[in-house]
Scaffold this motif. Structure first.
Motif, PDB file in Angstrom:
ATOM      1  N   PHE A   1      -6.130  12.145   4.956  1.00  0.00           N
ATOM      2  CA  PHE A   1      -5.226  12.045   3.807  1.00  0.00           C
ATOM      3  C   PHE A   1      -4.314  13.261   3.653  1.00  0.00           C
ATOM      4  O   PHE A   1      -3.402  13.240   2.828  1.00  0.00           O
ATOM      5  CB  PHE A   1      -6.026  11.766   2.528  1.00  0.00           C
ATOM      6  CG  PHE A   1      -6.559  10.358   2.486  1.00  0.00           C
ATOM      7  CD1 PHE A   1      -5.685   9.276   2.390  1.00  0.00           C
ATOM      8  CD2 PHE A   1      -7.920  10.102   2.586  1.00  0.00           C
ATOM      9  CE1 PHE A   1      -6.161   7.968   2.359  1.00  0.00           C
ATOM     10  CE2 PHE A   1      -8.399   8.798   2.557  1.00  0.00           C
ATOM     11  CZ  PHE A   1      -7.520   7.731   2.450  1.00  0.00           C
TER      12      PHE A   1
ATOM     13  N   THR B   1      -1.020   8.710   3.444  1.00  0.00           N
ATOM     14  CA  THR B   1      -1.477   8.265   2.122  1.00  0.00           C
ATOM     15  C   THR B   1      -2.249   6.948   2.209  1.00  0.00           C
ATOM     16  O   THR B   1      -2.977   6.607   1.293  1.00  0.00           O
ATOM     17  CB  THR B   1      -0.290   8.085   1.158  1.00  0.00           C
ATOM     18  OG1 THR B   1       0.626   7.145   1.711  1.00  0.00           O
ATOM     19  CG2 THR B   1       0.426   9.409   0.925  1.00  0.00           C
TER      20      THR B   1
ATOM     21  N   ASP C   1       0.025   3.846   7.200  1.00  0.00           N
ATOM     22  CA  ASP C   1       1.002   4.891   7.524  1.00  0.00           C
ATOM     23  C   ASP C   1       0.911   5.345   8.978  1.00  0.00           C
ATOM     24  O   ASP C   1       1.866   5.931   9.499  1.00  0.00           O
ATOM     25  CB  ASP C   1       0.826   6.101   6.607  1.00  0.00           C
ATOM     26  CG  ASP C   1       1.269   5.830   5.179  1.00  0.00           C
ATOM     27  OD1 ASP C   1       2.028   4.867   4.969  1.00  0.00           O
ATOM     28  OD2 ASP C   1       0.857   6.569   4.277  1.00  0.00           O
TER      29      ASP C   1
END
Length: 199
Positions: free
Chosen positions: A53, A57, A61
């Motif tokens: 992370f 996010t 991604d």
């Protein structure tokens, strides 16, 4: 006399977007997209969930690392070249988009575009793609500045995004000998920009 400090190589940085991408794609092939968790990706990459992370996010991604970097390049290029009349802005837009596209070679096709049947049309993946399209349209519209009425700039931005999507699709479908994204984008983009600059 004190000893001079010895040059030491630091420990390699643990985790990177590329490492996490590779781990994710391996797991997507093994378990499918829906059957793969962020925890599994992190474990496969040998990093913590928090490290994942730090870079992303959401799980989706991982598909867009190269595209995100390209949008950043277009934004920086348009910020540098902003100003001037309508023709100059349109030419700067073309140059910025094609310059970024030339840096994307055959192996840079987003993995999701060549493995879409495996991934499927999940809401998360579609939302992540739409997010990139929206960001690119905002970058283009901002880059055009006051060179055209707001409605025209917005229309041009969306039309350019459609050209980018069409170009990326044909690029992915072209197979291993596809070359860079640039020729595909130039073919899709030229009629759009010609239409907007025609008297």
């Amino acid at each position: 006399m004190t000893d001079a400090p010895r040059a030491t190589r630091g420990r390699p940085r643990v985790g990177s977007p590329a490492l996490l991408e590779e781990a994710a794609f391996e797991l997507f092939l093994e378990n499918g997209y829906a059957g793969t968790t962020v925890e599994q990706i992190s474990t496969r990459a040998g990093v913590s969930r928090n490290t994942f992370f730090n870079y992303f996010t959401a799980k989706s991604d991982v598909f867009w690392v190269g595209l995100d970097a390209s949008i950043d390049r277009v934004a920086a290029s348009l910020d540098v070249s902003s100003g001037g009349g309508d023709a100059r802005s349109t030419e700067a837009l073309r140059d910025s988009l094609l310059r970024a596209a030339k840096l994307l070679g055959p192996s840079d096709v987003p993995w999701v575009l060549t493995h879409f049947e495996l991934i499927g049309s999940t809401h998360e993946v579609m939302a992540s793609a739409i997010g990139r399209a929206t960001r690119l349209s905002s970058v283009i519209e901002r880059g055009l500045g006051d060179s055209a009425p707001a409605a025209v700039s917005r229309s041009l931005a969306f039309a350019c995004v459609a050209a980018v999507v069409a170009a990326m699709t044909s690029w992915a479908e072209a197979g291993p000998g596809r070359g860079s994204l640039a020729p595909h984008l130039e073919q899709a983009l030229s009629p759009v920009l010609t239409g907007f600059t025609a008297p």
